[in-house]
Design an enzyme around this catalytic site. Structure first.
Site, short mmCIF file in Angstrom:
data_model
loop_
_atom_site.label_atom_id
_atom_site.label_comp_id
_atom_site.label_asym_id
_atom_site.label_seq_id
_atom_site.Cartn_x
_atom_site.Cartn_y
_atom_site.Cartn_z
N LYS A 192 -47.38 13.02 26.09
CA LYS A 192 -47.32 14.40 25.59
C LYS A 192 -46.45 14.48 24.34
O LYS A 192 -45.25 14.21 24.39
CB LYS A 192 -46.73 15.35 26.63
CG LYS A 192 -46.78 16.81 26.16
CD LYS A 192 -45.94 17.75 26.99
CE LYS A 192 -44.55 17.97 26.45
NZ LYS A 192 -44.49 18.71 25.19
N GLU A 266 -34.14 8.25 26.40
CA GLU A 266 -33.45 8.10 25.11
C GLU A 266 -33.10 9.50 24.67
O GLU A 266 -33.98 10.28 24.32
CB GLU A 266 -34.37 7.37 24.13
CG GLU A 266 -33.62 6.71 23.00
CD GLU A 266 -33.46 7.60 21.80
OE1 GLU A 266 -32.47 8.36 21.78
OE2 GLU A 266 -34.32 7.55 20.92
N CYS A 300 -31.63 11.35 16.51
CA CYS A 300 -30.71 11.25 17.63
C CYS A 300 -29.56 10.30 17.32
O CYS A 300 -28.46 10.46 17.81
CB CYS A 300 -31.44 10.81 18.89
SG CYS A 300 -32.60 9.49 18.56
N GLU A 397 -23.97 17.99 19.73
CA GLU A 397 -25.02 17.52 18.84
C GLU A 397 -25.66 18.71 18.13
O GLU A 397 -26.16 19.64 18.76
CB GLU A 397 -26.09 16.77 19.64
CG GLU A 397 -27.13 16.13 18.76
CD GLU A 397 -28.21 15.40 19.54
OE1 GLU A 397 -28.58 15.87 20.62
OE2 GLU A 397 -28.69 14.37 19.04
#
Lengths: 487, 302
Positions: A192, A266, A300, A397
């Protein structure tokens, strides 16, 4: 000292150099790719996908519900049992090689669509995303018939159906990272893509269809979080591979607890990029820019926390500001654009929230004087100077072109601060001294550590995190392991 | 203004891999339409049209000087080049031929190209060129002494030649092709600037490799650091090996994004080249021709 300043971004400006998009074919509507065919979603629901740089609707994407996911997973299981599992590994490899070559052949089209749909500059999609995606297929194609040599003394066996959910920051590249090793190890796939950036994954579906890969080996279902949840929770899925936010990663891990599904995650990051006094400063500045402004900071492993040793802080920040003055923010399709559009309105709001927060927390904000387009989602590259370890802009983040700057004196101090974060995906070290590099790689709790460079990716090199940045490795020989039972 | 002379053993380190990456990124800039035209004309105006051969004659120098002032009269609105660059014995001829124009006369000196002679000879060589009317002196450094680590010798020599130049501007040729590392190139740049260079220049054109973009970037960054520290502007001249219009534009992109607009003129940036002008003229001819091929036969070769 002010009068000595050099004047950047002056009289000689670059005329627009947009990449041609006439050769690109985007359908009005995309269906789900299940069992080798494009099929309409069971409920007939579609949603718009837009260009974040113009806000215009590019196409409509099918919304897969549980029933569609069920069909896709069953198709994958069927293909696994009847075809893929039995196929000689060498033959499997040939299909993967073919997909790699077809990505190369259609690289221009893929790069343009990636930039239109995702907002990243064409320089990056053309020079990094698409070639790397092809390279991942090439690399893992080579492993397909050599698995017993990869793990001597073990009997590597495929798992079955793998459910893969990928993020919006590297839509095609992440699809390649996921699909290539899964196929090479003999698994079948239900993937997906992210809801904002489904187009290149669907183009990849076209390529896969054209490649003659047996029906059902790769299925691509589009949709939002619910679609992803349906994949994760489907009982016939043997392994889940997820790249995305830490919040969703935690939900996935709860969902698979008590099942025998294998998982790799991840997740987020907040990497420290550490510059010592003896570093090549001009080159470090370049690495800092690549570390945080690459892909608008939607990375990331972005080097979003800069640590500079006191003695060179003033000089380095001055150079960094000068360099930022030359960055061109704008149309992702312009070949001269350095920073494209923020991927979505939602993400831009999140970044803006942090910009406000950083100023409130007392950090000193710096942005260059560049112009940004009035339409679309754009954010100027931003520095926060004099940031503190306890600032939320340092701890959380942001996933945007925002860099916090802290100074340090000793190695002990910087190691402690760099590790003092829930994440542990990546880090950067800049020094002229090899011994210092090895000292830091030993002591930094991060999966990937770059020395005198940043944001370098290669299919042969494993990638993955510590702590809340996830577990499992992608890329390299290590990237085969999560897709195999080693007995 | 008093400037503190740094310890040249401790100049900043340079990472070659990253320098090459940065250069590759400059080269992805796509320069089109009006910015291309503007850039090409600027590049023409920055050229030091050069002839440095043993077989140079007065006639050849005179013809080159005419070309320097009239690059291609068929194409209107062209600038002149910045200067002509010759050996000292041709300075007088060049000066006379260029009289009344804004084109400068640059002369190589100091036992060019090797620099292997005594200081006295080098000073005399320089004075001879200046007395004959040279506006600019292109000197070479003593690479042998530099590679030995004898930085003070190199520094003093440059300072002495600078004094001998009087009002002429001094370009210091590092001969980067013989310095072997970017660290050395950075160090030699710093020595030259602190010793009084008005320009730093990559190469004589007699050694391969001559100018390259990574070397030029390191020198531009040295100029920038020096400017921030002292307030003094120093010019840059890559020389040799730049022969295409596209290459010249790539250098200009690098200049534009490293030193910026104050350096984007021939007061502070030069190309040392003999065949570059004609390639730029071909491109400008093509533009003037409505994008149609412009024959080399329309352009004079000197």
């Amino acid at each position: 000292m002010q009068e000595n300043k050099v004047e950047l971004g002056g009289d000689w400006t670059y005329a627009p150099a947009p990449e041609d998009k006439k050769h690109v074919k985007i359908e009005k509507r995309y269906d789900l790719f299940i069992n080798g065919k494009f099929v309409k979603p069971a409920k007939g629901k579609y949603f718009d996908t837009i260009s974040p740089s113009t806000e215009e609707v590019l196409s409509q994407i099918a919304e897969a519900d549980e029933k569609d996911v069920d069909t896709a997973v069953k198709a994958a299981r069927n293909a696994y049992d009847k075809v893929w599992k039995k196929m000689p590994a060498k033959e499997r490899g040939k299909y993967i090689f073919r997909i790699a070559r077809m990505i190369q052949e259609r690289s221009r089209e893929l790069a343009v669509i990636e930039s239109m749909n995702g907002g990243k500059p064409i320089r990056e999609s053309r020079d990094i995303d698409v070639p790397l995606a092809a390279n991942h297929f090439f690399y893992y194609a080579g492993w397909a018939d050599k698995l017993e040599y990869a793990f001597p003394g073990k009997k590597p066996q495929s798992l079955g159906v793998v459910g893969q959910i990928i993020p919006w920051n590297f839509p095609l590249l992440m699809a390649a990272w996921k699909i290539a090793p899964a196929l090479a190890t003999g698994n079948t796939v239900v993937l997906k893509p992210a809801e904002t950036t489904s187009l290149t994954a669907l183009k990849l579906a076209e390529i896969i269809q054209e490649s003659g890969l047996p029906d059902g080996v790769v299925n691509i279902v589009t949709g939002h979080g619910k679609t992803g949840a349906a994949i994760v929770n489907h009982p016939l899925v043997n392994k889940v591979a997820f790249t995305g936010s830490t919040d969703v990663g935690k939900i996935i891990q709860k969902a698979v607890a008590g099942t025998n599904k294998k998982v790799t995650l991840e997740l987020g990051g907040k990497a420290a990029n550490i510059v010592f006094e003896d570093a090549p400063i001009d080159q470090a500045v370049e690495g800092i820019v690549n570390g945080i402004f690459f892909n608008q900071g939607h990375v990331c492993c972005a080097g979003s926390r800069l640590f500079v040793q006191e003695g060179v802080a003033e000089e380095l920040i001055r150079k960094l500001k000068d360099r930022m003055q030359t960055l061109i923010v704008g149309d992702p399709l312009d070949k001269n654009t350095d920073i494209g559009a923020i991927n979505s309105k939602e993400q831009l709001q999140k970044i803006d929230h942090y910009l406000k927060l950083g100023s409130e927390e007392g950090a000193e904000m710096y942005q260059p004087s560049c112009s940004i387009p009035s339409k679309g989602f754009f954010c100027k590259p931003t520095l926060f100077l004099h940031a503190s370890q306890s600032h939320r802009i340092v701890q959380e983040e942001i996933f945007g072109p925002v860099l916090t700057v802290q100074t340090f004196r000793t190695i002990e101090e910087v190691v402690e601060k760099a590790n003092n974060i829930p994440y542990g995906l990546s880090a950067g070290v800049w020094t002229d001294k090899g011994s210092k590099i090895f000292n830091l790689t030993q002591n930094l709790r991060a999966g990937v550590i770059w020395a005198n460079t940043y944001n370098k990716f290669d299919p042969t090199s494993p990638f993955g995190g510590y702590k809340e940045s996830g577990f499992g490795r992608e890329g390299g020989l290590h990237g085969l392991m999560p897709y195999l039972e080693l007995t | 203004m008093s400037v503190k002379i740094p310890d040249f053993r401790q100049t900043p380190t340079i990472d070659q891999v990253s320098v090459e990456e940065r250069v590759a990124r400059f080269n992805t800039r796509s320069i089109k339409k009006e910015s291309k035209l503007q850039g090409l004309k600027l590049a023409l105006n920055m050229i030091d049209l050069t002839t440095l051969e043993g077989k140079d004659t007065e006639g050849k120098v005179r013809q080159m000087c005419y070309k320097a002032m009239h690059l291609c009269d068929e194409l209107p609105g062209l600038p002149t080049v910045a200067a002509v660059c010759v050996y000292p014995n041709h300075v007088k001829t060049a000066k006379a031929a260029l009289e009344g124009s804004s084109v400068k006369v640059a002369s190589v000196a100091t036992a060019f190209p090797s620099g292997n002679s005594t200081l006295d000879v080098k000073i005399q060589d320089t004075r001879f060129a200046v007395e004959n009317g040279a506006d600019e002196i292109d000197m070479v450094i003593s690479r042998g002494e530099f590679l030995k680590g004898n930085y003070n010798f190199v520094f003093d020599e440059i300072a002495d030649i600078k004094e001998a130049c009087g009002n002429a501007r001094l370009k210091v040729i590092l001969e980067t092709g013989e310095l072997s590392t970017l660290d050395n190139i950075r160090r030699a740049s710093d020595i030259a600037m602190y010793a009084g260079a008005d320009f730093i220049k990559t190469s004589t054109g007699k050694i391969s490799p001559a100018a390259t973009m990574p070397v030029t970037l390191v020198m531009l960054q040295a100029i920038k650091d020096y400017h921030y520290k002292t307030g003094r502007m120093v010019g840059m001249k890559p020389a040799g090996g730049i022969s295409t219009a596209k290459g010249a534009l790539q250098y200009l992109v690098m200049l534009n994004e490293t030193l910026g607009s104050k350096w984007m003129n021939n007061e502070w940036f030069r190309f040392g080249a003999s065949s570059l002008a004609n390639d730029i003229l071909l491109q400008l001819g093509k533009e003037a021709n409505g994008g149609v091929y412009y024959s080399k036969d329309y352009i004079s070769i000197d």
